[in-house]
Design a protein around this motif. Sequence first.
Motif, PDB file in Angstrom:
ATOM      1  N   SER A 288      -0.577   7.100   0.051  1.00 27.85           N
ATOM      2  CA  SER A 288      -1.882   7.678  -0.273  1.00 27.85           C
ATOM      3  C   SER A 288      -3.012   6.651  -0.246  1.00 27.85           C
ATOM      4  O   SER A 288      -4.155   6.976  -0.530  1.00 27.85           O
TER       5      SER A 288
ATOM      6  N   GLY B  41      -3.136   3.802  -2.154  1.00 32.26           N
ATOM      7  CA  GLY B  41      -3.237   3.034  -3.392  1.00 32.26           C
ATOM      8  C   GLY B  41      -2.534   1.693  -3.262  1.00 32.26           C
ATOM      9  O   GLY B  41      -1.715   1.478  -2.369  1.00 32.26           O
TER      10      GLY B  41
ATOM     11  N   LYS C  91      -2.423   1.498  -8.211  1.00 37.40           N
ATOM     12  CA  LYS C  91      -3.856   1.411  -8.503  1.00 37.40           C
ATOM     13  C   LYS C  91      -4.588   2.116  -7.365  1.00 37.40           C
ATOM     14  O   LYS C  91      -4.441   1.759  -6.197  1.00 37.40           O
ATOM     15  N   ASN C  92      -5.342   3.161  -7.728  1.00 31.03           N
ATOM     16  CA  ASN C  92      -6.045   3.955  -6.728  1.00 31.03           C
ATOM     17  C   ASN C  92      -7.414   4.331  -7.280  1.00 31.03           C
ATOM     18  O   ASN C  92      -7.498   4.943  -8.349  1.00 31.03           O
ATOM     19  N   ASN C  93      -8.457   3.957  -6.563  1.00 36.59           N
ATOM     20  CA  ASN C  93      -9.833   4.253  -6.979  1.00 36.59           C
ATOM     21  C   ASN C  93     -10.126   3.764  -8.394  1.00 36.59           C
ATOM     22  O   ASN C  93     -10.747   4.456  -9.195  1.00 36.59           O
ATOM     23  N   GLY C  94      -9.650   2.575  -8.734  1.00 39.24           N
ATOM     24  CA  GLY C  94      -9.909   1.977 -10.033  1.00 39.24           C
ATOM     25  C   GLY C  94      -9.030   2.482 -11.159  1.00 39.24           C
ATOM     26  O   GLY C  94      -9.151   2.030 -12.288  1.00 39.24           O
ATOM     27  N   SER C  95      -8.157   3.428 -10.877  1.00 38.75           N
ATOM     28  CA  SER C  95      -7.271   3.984 -11.894  1.00 38.75           C
ATOM     29  C   SER C  95      -5.852   3.474 -11.673  1.00 38.75           C
ATOM     30  O   SER C  95      -5.365   3.441 -10.548  1.00 38.75           O
TER      31      SER C  95
ATOM     32  N   THR D 274       0.836  -1.189   0.000  1.00 41.07           N
ATOM     33  CA  THR D 274       0.000   0.000   0.000  1.00 41.07           C
ATOM     34  C   THR D 274       0.875   1.245   0.000  1.00 41.07           C
ATOM     35  O   THR D 274       1.825   1.342   0.773  1.00 41.07           O
TER      36      THR D 274
END
Length: 71
Positions: A9, A11, A36-40, A6
């Motif tokens: 932030s 992600g 990978k953060n919030n699906g992005s 992790t």
Amino acid sequence: KSDGNTTASGGAAEFNLQSQINVQNVEIYYIRFDVKNNGSLSTQGYYGVDVKSGACYIVSLNGDSYTLTYF
């Protein structure tokens, strides 16, 4: 973070082996670092690990040439 998976932030860190290449007479595993953060998914950088010694490098690409920076 200390869990190794992790980012600070929140992600998810992903390390992806791209190939084994020779840069500046050093044979390295060429690794892409993605988050990978919030699906992005976004690429954060490229790293190299010396096949023989395990030394770690930041890998930069300038035109067609790779360079290694030891860290």
